[in-house]
Design an enzyme around this catalytic site. Structure first.
Site, PDB file in Angstrom:
ATOM      1  N   LEU A   1       0.884  -1.174   0.000  1.00  0.00           N
ATOM      2  CA  LEU A   1       0.000   0.000   0.000  1.00  0.00           C
ATOM      3  C   LEU A   1       0.915   1.216   0.000  1.00  0.00           C
ATOM      4  CD1 LEU A   1      -2.696  -0.917   2.686  1.00  0.00           C
ATOM      5  CD2 LEU A   1      -3.002  -0.835   0.212  1.00  0.00           C
ATOM      6  N   ASP A   2       0.469   2.301  -0.609  1.00  0.00           N
ATOM      7  CA  ASP A   2       1.274   3.523  -0.606  1.00  0.00           C
ATOM      8  C   ASP A   2       1.445   4.036   0.826  1.00  0.00           C
ATOM      9  OD1 ASP A   2       1.275   3.389  -3.341  1.00  0.00           O
ATOM     10  OD2 ASP A   2      -0.314   4.882  -3.602  1.00  0.00           O
ATOM     11  N   LYS A   3       2.448   4.884   1.001  1.00  0.00           N
ATOM     12  CA  LYS A   3       2.739   5.436   2.333  1.00  0.00           C
ATOM     13  C   LYS A   3       1.501   6.149   2.917  1.00  0.00           C
ATOM     14  CE  LYS A   3       6.165   8.449   4.494  1.00  0.00           C
ATOM     15  NZ  LYS A   3       7.017   9.601   4.224  1.00  0.00           N
TER      16      LYS A   3
ATOM     17  N   HIS B   1       0.134   3.034  -8.015  1.00  0.00           N
ATOM     18  CA  HIS B   1      -0.774   4.161  -7.716  1.00  0.00           C
ATOM     19  C   HIS B   1      -2.092   4.060  -8.493  1.00  0.00           C
ATOM     20  CE1 HIS B   1       2.274   5.950  -5.353  1.00  0.00           C
ATOM     21  NE2 HIS B   1       2.873   6.678  -6.245  1.00  0.00           N
TER      22      HIS B   1
ATOM     23  N   LYS C   1      -5.262   6.227  -7.514  1.00  0.00           N
ATOM     24  CA  LYS C   1      -5.028   7.677  -7.660  1.00  0.00           C
ATOM     25  C   LYS C   1      -4.977   8.060  -9.143  1.00  0.00           C
ATOM     26  CE  LYS C   1      -2.593   7.698  -3.346  1.00  0.00           C
ATOM     27  NZ  LYS C   1      -1.369   7.183  -2.802  1.00  0.00           N
TER      28      LYS C   1
END
Ligand code: URA
Length: 250
Positions: free
Chosen positions: A117-119, A200, A203
């Protein structure tokens, strides 16, 4: 006896010779005498291959016991999905600092992450030391549904669901995303289900509508929802079959 690195498959006679005072010739005798158990079964074949989580017992002494670990974490915001990072706090740092974490240090060190998962994304993250299991889940054709709750800067409208369902072309990778499901939950919140994990991806998909994602949270993987009682930064053991049961084959 445990070690932090999970072993690859290895032959029983080699393992015994390397981990006891017996020579390869004496190991044959031990096996013939029925003094060696692999997972409670008497082992007699010198060429038996040990699987990563097999237990080996010689004369009631456990020589090898690698426990398979499957954890669900509620990843907090601001930490990276890595086990080691020179600059940023990682999800493994979070696990180590959790006083409720049920794992000993050596088992913690054996974990890897199943799908990042992204930060700045929170929610369900899986960790394991069973690479066969994680490889199966991460295979491009496994198509395990992953469910996200997405909060957007601008209101949603009726154009979004068909565009997510038709797939979007990402020119950088030259791929078209798989059909994704989008359900509008309120003016600025959607539930999105993906069966893949491009860089991503969510997004970028909302970027097509010039609608920035302000919050992203993963709620489920396969048939495994993020346990409701799991606070950010906490983790718990899971039944890996629950994730597998979300596998789709079409
Ligand atoms: N899509 C994103 O953009 N980020 C994530 O962390 C997961 C899916």
């Amino acid at each position: 006896m445990r070690s932090a690195r999970m072993p690859s498959r290895t032959r029983l006679d080699r393992f015994l010779a390397a981990n006891t005072r017996y020579s390869r010739r004496e190991v044959r005798l031990l096996l013939a005498q029925g003094r060696v158990l692999v997972n409670t079964e008497q082992a007699t074949a010198i060429n038996q291959v040990l699987e990563p989580f097999d237990t080996v017992v010689l004369d009631d002494v456990c020589l090898r016991q690698h426990e398979a670990v499957y954890l669900a974490m509620n990843k907090p915001l601001g930490v990276v999905s890595a086990t080691d990072d020179p600059q940023h706090r990682t999800v493994l740092d979070v696990l180590r600092e959790d006083p409720q974490c049920p794992l000993e240090t050596d088992l913690l060190a054996s974990l890897h992450i199943v799908g990042r998962l992204d930060k700045n994304t929170s929610g369900l993250l899986l960790l394991t030391n069973d690479s066969q299991w994680s490889e199966q889940l991460m295979q491009p054709d496994s198509k395990i549904p992953k469910v996200y709750e997405v909060t957007l800067q601008h209101p949603l409208d009726e154009r979004y669901a068909p565009a997510f369902a038709s797939g979007m072309h990402f020119s950088y990778e030259d791929i078209t995303t798989r059909p994704a499901q989008l359900e509008i939950l309120s003016s600025h919140v959607a539930r999105v289900t993906l069966t893949e994990g491009r860089y991503h991806q969510i997004k970028r998909m909302f970027g097509r509508f010039r609608n920035p994602v302000v919050a992203l949270h993963r709620c489920a993987i396969g048939s495994l929802p993020l346990p409701a009682e799991l606070e950010p930064g906490c983790s718990q053991a899971i039944n890996p079959a629950l994730v597998d049961s979300g596998l789709t084959t079409s």
